[in-house]
Design an enzyme around this catalytic site. Structure first.
Site, PDB file in Angstrom:
ATOM      1  N   ASP A   1     -10.779   4.806  -2.761  1.00  0.00           N
ATOM      2  CA  ASP A   1      -9.523   5.376  -2.275  1.00  0.00           C
ATOM      3  C   ASP A   1      -9.639   6.893  -2.337  1.00  0.00           C
ATOM      4  O   ASP A   1      -9.894   7.450  -3.401  1.00  0.00           O
ATOM      5  CB  ASP A   1      -8.356   4.869  -3.130  1.00  0.00           C
ATOM      6  CG  ASP A   1      -7.010   5.120  -2.461  1.00  0.00           C
ATOM      7  OD1 ASP A   1      -6.900   6.096  -1.691  1.00  0.00           O
ATOM      8  OD2 ASP A   1      -6.084   4.343  -2.716  1.00  0.00           O
TER       9      ASP A   1
ATOM     10  N   CYS B   1       0.873  -1.169   0.000  1.00  0.00           N
ATOM     11  CA  CYS B   1       0.000   0.000   0.000  1.00  0.00           C
ATOM     12  C   CYS B   1       0.910   1.219   0.000  1.00  0.00           C
ATOM     13  O   CYS B   1       1.643   1.440   0.971  1.00  0.00           O
ATOM     14  CB  CYS B   1      -0.895  -0.028   1.236  1.00  0.00           C
ATOM     15  SG  CYS B   1      -1.980   1.378   1.307  1.00  0.00           S
TER      16      CYS B   1
ATOM     17  N   CYS C   1      -4.134   6.628  -5.036  1.00  0.00           N
ATOM     18  CA  CYS C   1      -3.767   5.205  -4.933  1.00  0.00           C
ATOM     19  C   CYS C   1      -2.380   4.944  -5.550  1.00  0.00           C
ATOM     20  O   CYS C   1      -2.229   4.910  -6.775  1.00  0.00           O
ATOM     21  CB  CYS C   1      -4.806   4.308  -5.597  1.00  0.00           C
ATOM     22  SG  CYS C   1      -4.538   2.562  -5.180  1.00  0.00           S
ATOM     23  N   GLY C   2      -1.419   4.747  -4.684  1.00  0.00           N
ATOM     24  CA  GLY C   2      -0.043   4.590  -5.161  1.00  0.00           C
ATOM     25  C   GLY C   2       0.206   3.288  -5.893  1.00  0.00           C
ATOM     26  O   GLY C   2       0.945   3.271  -6.900  1.00  0.00           O
TER      27      GLY C   2
ATOM     28  N   HIS D   1      -8.953  -4.540  -7.103  1.00  0.00           N
ATOM     29  CA  HIS D   1      -9.024  -3.076  -7.193  1.00  0.00           C
ATOM     30  C   HIS D   1      -9.455  -2.704  -8.622  1.00  0.00           C
ATOM     31  O   HIS D   1      -8.890  -3.230  -9.591  1.00  0.00           O
ATOM     32  CB  HIS D   1      -7.665  -2.426  -6.926  1.00  0.00           C
ATOM     33  CG  HIS D   1      -7.190  -2.547  -5.505  1.00  0.00           C
ATOM     34  ND1 HIS D   1      -6.719  -3.720  -4.965  1.00  0.00           N
ATOM     35  CD2 HIS D   1      -7.113  -1.617  -4.521  1.00  0.00           C
ATOM     36  CE1 HIS D   1      -6.372  -3.514  -3.712  1.00  0.00           C
ATOM     37  NE2 HIS D   1      -6.593  -2.243  -3.409  1.00  0.00           N
TER      38      HIS D   1
ATOM     39  N   HIS E   1       0.057   4.614  -0.330  1.00  0.00           N
ATOM     40  CA  HIS E   1      -0.348   5.731   0.534  1.00  0.00           C
ATOM     41  C   HIS E   1      -0.045   5.361   1.981  1.00  0.00           C
ATOM     42  O   HIS E   1       0.354   6.202   2.786  1.00  0.00           O
ATOM     43  CB  HIS E   1      -1.841   6.083   0.348  1.00  0.00           C
ATOM     44  CG  HIS E   1      -2.731   5.471   1.383  1.00  0.00           C
ATOM     45  ND1 HIS E   1      -3.393   4.267   1.204  1.00  0.00           N
ATOM     46  CD2 HIS E   1      -3.008   5.850   2.649  1.00  0.00           C
ATOM     47  CE1 HIS E   1      -4.058   3.962   2.306  1.00  0.00           C
ATOM     48  NE2 HIS E   1      -3.851   4.903   3.197  1.00  0.00           N
TER      49      HIS E   1
HETATM   50  O1  PYC Z   1      -2.018   3.813  -2.123  1.00  0.00           O
HETATM   51  O2  PYC Z   1      -1.439   1.818  -2.766  1.00  0.00           O
HETATM   52  C1  PYC Z   1      -2.237   2.607  -2.250  1.00  0.00           C
HETATM   53  C2  PYC Z   1      -3.516   2.062  -1.756  1.00  0.00           C
HETATM   54  C3  PYC Z   1      -3.989   0.788  -1.909  1.00  0.00           C
HETATM   55  C4  PYC Z   1      -5.243   0.751  -1.288  1.00  0.00           C
HETATM   56  C5  PYC Z   1      -5.495   1.993  -0.773  1.00  0.00           C
HETATM   57  N1  PYC Z   1      -4.430   2.789  -1.077  1.00  0.00           N
END
Ligand code: PYC
Length: 321
Positions: free
Chosen positions: A237, A91, A241-242, A211, A93
């Site tokens: 999100d 994840c 979403c990174g 996702h 973020h």
């Molecule tokens: O930022 O990778 C991310 C992420 C995954 C689910 C919520 N944020």
């Protein structure tokens, strides 16, 4: 008086998306790779996940981060991420939130650090101004131009890509990606997820695509795209979403639409922005994602044995089921 259990946490948000880092008193997961410890967490301590992130203490959007001793001693921390219905491989973020939290807690200073996750080690750069750059796990496009028929008869075409989680990415979504339309966007993305399942469309090794990411034109000058991301537990999100941005970079790279080292500014549904770029790497691309987290609380969760909801409100099922 029954004895109360205390769990110290630090909360933050990254582009609006919350992260709650468990600083101490988490479940004992034993030794071994973080992927093995994640399995033990899921099998034997899942109530702790729900305790930390679900209502009444948390929310469907909350991502939890359990700090663990890393196997790789060059890492400053190990971390297992979890949400309202389960566990996340990676994840971004949340990693940015973990870095801001470790800094806030006096455990790291600005500079380069390594963090171990169940899907690999990621490198993070904390700048003196608080900006964090995460060099995410190797990301790649798995399948291009997959068309699925939704249960209302609509056909939707998208790519399947890995960015630390599995994504189905739909370009040029025809309606505006506005916060006031989040319910309609969520319903549409849920239909896509259901159709992927019904049609047996998966990531590598039959991994579920949990996702869904819709893209449209940005609102902010200088941004390249705006997205809406549906997470596995049905929440959207709040950030861009990174891992989803990493998956997007992998698709852009595969199409020759973004050169290595070039920056992509991905706007999320709240208008917050992650910047991303990539280098070519064996098996795909090595994405770097840049963003900032803000600390919102230092707290102690209280677990009272008399509280019927001390383990959070459980029983939500992943949106696909
Ligand atoms: O930022 O990778 C991310 C992420 C995954 C689910 C919520 N944020």
């Amino acid at each position: 008086m029954p004895s109360l259990q205390h769990v110290p946490v630090i909360d933050s948000h990254t582009g609006g998306e919350p992260t709650r880092v468990v600083m101490d008193n988490g479940p004992t997961l034993g030794e071994g790779a973080l992927s093995q410890r994640l399995t033990r967490f899921r099998q034997h301590h899942d109530e702790f996940r729900s305790t930390v992130v679900n209502e009444p203490r948390g929310s469907d959007a909350m991502v939890g981060a359990l700090l663990c001793t890393p196997v790789d001693t060059s890492c400053v921390a190990g971390v297992i991420f979890f949400n309202n219905v389960g566990y996340l491989g990676m994840c971004v973020h949340g990693t940015i939130g973990v870095v801001a939290t470790l800094y806030h807690a006096g455990q790291i200073t600005p500079g380069l650090h390594r963090i171990e996750t169940p899907v690999g080690v990621v490198t993070v750069q904390l700048d003196p101004d608080g900006v964090v750059t995460v060099q995410n796990v190797i990301s790649f496009r798995h399948a291009a131009n997959m068309t699925v028929k939704l249960d209302d008869g609509q056909c939707v075409t998208g790519d399947v890509a890995w960015g630390g989680n599995w994504f189905f990415l739909v370009d040029n979504y025809t309606r505006p990606l506005r916060l006031c339309d989040v319910e309609a966007l969520t319903n549409f993305a849920r239909k896509i997820r259901r159709a992927l399942q019904q049609n047996g469309i998966t990531g590598a090794d039959n991994a579920e695509i949990d996702h869904i990411e819709l893209f449209g034109p940005p609102d902010t000058a200088g941004a390249h795209s705006r997205n809406f991301v549906l997470c596995p537990g049905g929440a959207y999100d709040r950030s861009p979403c990174g891992t989803g941005t990493s998956a997007k970079l992998a698709c852009l790279a595969a199409e020759g639409k973004l050169a290595p080292g070039q920056w992509w500014r991905q706007e999320g549904i709240l208008g917050s922005i992650f910047e991303g770029s990539y280098l070519i790497a064996p098996g795909g691309i090595a994405p770097s994602i840049r963003g900032t987290a803000h600390i919102t609380a230092e707290a102690k969760l209280i677990l009272d044995p008399r509280d019927p909801f001390r383990q959070g409100i459980r029983g939500q099922t992943p949106i696909s089921t």
